[in-house]
Design a protein around this motif. Structure first.
Motif, PDB file in Angstrom:
ATOM      1  N   CYS A  18       0.865  -1.165   0.000  1.00 21.91           N
ATOM      2  CA  CYS A  18       0.000   0.000   0.000  1.00 21.91           C
ATOM      3  C   CYS A  18       0.905   1.218   0.000  1.00 21.91           C
ATOM      4  CB  CYS A  18      -0.973  -0.010   1.187  1.00 21.91           C
ATOM      5  SG  CYS A  18      -0.230  -0.252   2.796  1.00 21.91           S
ATOM      6  N   VAL A  22       0.976   5.433   3.958  1.00 19.15           N
ATOM      7  CA  VAL A  22       0.010   4.594   4.660  1.00 19.15           C
ATOM      8  C   VAL A  22       0.727   3.444   5.347  1.00 19.15           C
ATOM      9  CG1 VAL A  22      -2.009   3.104   4.413  1.00 19.15           C
ATOM     10  CG2 VAL A  22      -1.842   5.215   3.074  1.00 19.15           C
ATOM     11  N   ALA A  23       1.703   2.833   4.647  1.00 17.22           N
ATOM     12  CA  ALA A  23       2.451   1.720   5.231  1.00 17.22           C
ATOM     13  C   ALA A  23       3.185   2.167   6.486  1.00 17.22           C
ATOM     14  CB  ALA A  23       3.430   1.163   4.208  1.00 17.22           C
ATOM     15  N   LEU A  26       0.686   2.704   9.241  1.00 18.07           N
ATOM     16  CA  LEU A  26       0.191   1.421   9.728  1.00 18.07           C
ATOM     17  C   LEU A  26       1.224   0.754  10.630  1.00 18.07           C
ATOM     18  CD1 LEU A  26      -1.969  -0.734   9.759  1.00 18.07           C
ATOM     19  CD2 LEU A  26      -1.078  -1.605   7.594  1.00 18.07           C
ATOM     20  N   GLY A  58     -10.585  -2.067  -0.957  1.00 22.86           N
ATOM     21  CA  GLY A  58      -9.492  -2.115  -0.006  1.00 22.86           C
ATOM     22  C   GLY A  58      -8.540  -3.273  -0.252  1.00 22.86           C
ATOM     23  N   VAL A  80      -6.391  -6.367   8.862  1.00 20.78           N
ATOM     24  CA  VAL A  80      -6.274  -4.977   8.446  1.00 20.78           C
ATOM     25  C   VAL A  80      -6.881  -4.773   7.065  1.00 20.78           C
ATOM     26  CG1 VAL A  80      -4.708  -3.066   7.937  1.00 20.78           C
ATOM     27  CG2 VAL A  80      -4.180  -4.637   9.803  1.00 20.78           C
ATOM     28  N   LYS A  81      -7.714  -3.765   6.955  1.00 22.66           N
ATOM     29  CA  LYS A  81      -8.229  -3.348   5.647  1.00 22.66           C
ATOM     30  C   LYS A  81      -7.622  -1.989   5.351  1.00 22.66           C
ATOM     31  CE  LYS A  81     -12.659  -2.748   5.366  1.00 22.66           C
ATOM     32  NZ  LYS A  81     -14.100  -3.065   5.180  1.00 22.66           N
ATOM     33  N   CYS A  82      -6.823  -1.931   4.275  1.00 23.10           N
ATOM     34  CA  CYS A  82      -6.056  -0.732   3.957  1.00 23.10           C
ATOM     35  C   CYS A  82      -6.621  -0.045   2.720  1.00 23.10           C
ATOM     36  CB  CYS A  82      -4.597  -1.128   3.723  1.00 23.10           C
ATOM     37  SG  CYS A  82      -3.518   0.227   3.233  1.00 23.10           S
ATOM     38  N   TYR A  99     -14.000   5.033   4.081  1.00 23.21           N
ATOM     39  CA  TYR A  99     -13.172   4.609   5.207  1.00 23.21           C
ATOM     40  C   TYR A  99     -13.489   5.435   6.451  1.00 23.21           C
ATOM     41  CZ  TYR A  99     -10.294   1.054   3.049  1.00 23.21           C
ATOM     42  OH  TYR A  99      -9.871  -0.131   2.470  1.00 23.21           O
ATOM     43  N   SER A 137      -7.203   2.489  14.481  1.00 25.67           N
ATOM     44  CA  SER A 137      -7.834   2.594  13.159  1.00 25.67           C
ATOM     45  C   SER A 137      -8.075   4.048  12.796  1.00 25.67           C
ATOM     46  CB  SER A 137      -9.167   1.843  13.153  1.00 25.67           C
ATOM     47  OG  SER A 137      -8.984   0.470  13.412  1.00 25.67           O
ATOM     48  N   GLU A 140      -7.276   5.754   6.891  1.00 24.59           N
ATOM     49  CA  GLU A 140      -6.391   5.056   5.955  1.00 24.59           C
ATOM     50  C   GLU A 140      -6.486   3.543   6.080  1.00 24.59           C
ATOM     51  OE1 GLU A 140      -2.584   6.672   7.008  1.00 24.59           O
ATOM     52  OE2 GLU A 140      -2.698   8.232   5.482  1.00 24.59           O
ATOM     53  N   PHE A 141      -6.810   3.068   7.256  1.00 25.72           N
ATOM     54  CA  PHE A 141      -6.907   1.623   7.478  1.00 25.72           C
ATOM     55  C   PHE A 141      -7.755   1.345   8.707  1.00 25.72           C
ATOM     56  CE2 PHE A 141      -2.712   3.288   8.736  1.00 25.72           C
ATOM     57  CZ  PHE A 141      -2.838   3.258  10.119  1.00 25.72           C
TER      58      PHE A 141
END
Length: 408
Positions: A18, A22-23, A26, A58, A80-82, A99, A137, A140-141
């Motif tokens: 991702c 975001v990574a 996360l 996602g 996790v849903k990103c 989101y 959360s 973004e995720f």
């Protein structure tokens, strides 16, 4: 092999698939969860997951954290849903907005629901079921407990659900809808400020029109009977305008709706081969609207003609009976908010909505697994894909039902 590191040195070089930002965010959130959980030494396993066409909005991941705490060995299983990476040409939905809606559902709405059920002393087995969501959360995720490790799973999106699954799904949906009436009485400010203003996240723009023209064509191409095809073609004139009104008509906006209530978003556990428990998830399309829209969505996406003819009346009765009995825990008379007569009137008035959504969305739900489109990148005016072998029979049954019911 176990990795001995402190929470402050969580290995951020192990990126998810991702966007980099975001990574990194996360990784920081996982680091926070690790620290709060008291891990001293631990190992982190990250696994990307495929939904085989079950999720278009996602990227999904499994995270398993194992290690030592002061209390002993501990395991955390996380799902996790990103957010989908990169720029998107998808105008029908704002991925960022959906989101944010889901984070609101887990971090505010469902927490209040949990409190209200506790205060009303609703028996544990009768409560609306929900998955634990971590406070880390954000838009973004979404980080949740991975209850697949507890035996929960989802069926194949193209399968017809079992009667037991449908019964449990209708019962949970009735409770979910009932909470809007509970909030009106128990938390009126929250209801007025946070629930009632929620609109559908769909944007009925030119891209939505292009998308609809494409799915209408796919539907028509799979109807063999010429008379039925002509009826459907006539029905599809002005379909988008009529569809939009089902969401914007203020006179029928009664409660918070799930918006995407289908088997892929309902986790199930089986005991001795039969469904024994379910938990609804995925609240990205949640909005304040007409409750029967969720019922049509579930029934038309997850059942076939034979199932509907055998069980539809029973499921409708079960839905309203469950709502009636559930509201009694909160000392609320269902007739003050949603009588059986009003429910039946809404169902009749919104019957054509079920046909519209079947024409527009069923092809996406029954896409062949080797031809799943990327809706965020594809030109909606030209979108085309292979359909599952059972699609033709499924749409035939829907068309025949709607002819019988007088809509076509």
């Amino acid at each position: 092999m176990q990795v001995e590191i402190t929470p402050e040195k969580y290995p951020t070089e192990k990126k998810f698939i991702c966007p980099n930002q975001v990574a990194n965010n996360l990784d920081k959130s996982i680091n926070s969860i690790v620290e709060k959980s008291g891990f001293i030494t631990y190992d982190v396993e990250k696994i990307p997951l495929s939904t085989n066409g079950g999720n278009y909005l996602g990227l999904l991941h499994e995270i398993n954290i194992k290690g030592e705490t002061k209390e002993g060995f501990k395991v955390l299983n996380i799902f996790v849903k990103c957010i989908i990476p990169g720029e998107s040409d998808f105008q029908i939905l704002s991925v960022t907005d959906v989101y944010q809606i889901e984070v609101f559902a887990y971090k505010e709405f469902l927490k209040i629901i949990d409190e209200l059920q506790e205060q009303a002393q609703v028996p544990k087995e009768e409560r609306y079921k929900m998955v634990k969501c971590y406070d880390e959360s954000n838009s973004e995720f979404v980080i949740m407990e991975n209850i697949a490790k507890k035996g929960f799973t989802t069926g194949h999106r193209c399968d017809v659900v079992s009667l037991k699954f449908a019964e449990l799904a209708m019962q949970e949906l009735a409770k979910f809808h009932a909470f809007s009436f509970v909030l009106q009485e128990k938390r009126p400010d929250f209801f007025e400020q946070k629930i009632k203003p929620l609109k559908t996240p769909y944007t009925f723009c030119e891209q939505f029109n292009q998308f609809t023209r494409s799915t209408v064509k796919m539907t028509m191409d799979n109807i063999d009977d010429e008379d039925a095809k002509a009826r459907v073609g006539k029905f599809c004139e002005g379909i988008v305008e009529r569809y939009e009104k089902h969401f914007t008509d203020e006179t029928i906006r009664r409660c918070l709706c799930h918006g995407d209530y289908r088997p892929n978003n309902i986790l199930m556990k089986k005991t001795d081969g039969e469904v024994s428990d379910i938990i609804p998830v995925d609240y990205q399309l949640m909005h304040f609207g007409c409750p029967v829209l969720d019922i049509f969505y579930f029934i038309n996406i997850s059942t076939d003609q034979a199932f509907r003819r055998a069980h539809l009346t029973h499921l409708k009765d079960l839905y309203h009976a469950t709502m009636t009995n559930f509201l009694k825990y909160f000392d609320i008379d269902v007739n003050l908010y949603y009588s059986k007569d009003q429910f039946e009137k809404d169902y009749k008035d919104k019957l054509e909505y079920g046909l519209s959504l079947s024409i527009m969305y069923l092809p996406f739900m029954m896409v062949a697994e080797d031809d799943i489109p990327d809706v965020t990148k594809t030109d909606m005016s030209e979108i085309s894909f292979k359909l599952h072998d059972s699609y033709k029979d499924r749409i035939r049954g829907i068309v025949e039902d709607y002819i019988e019911w007088g809509i076509l």
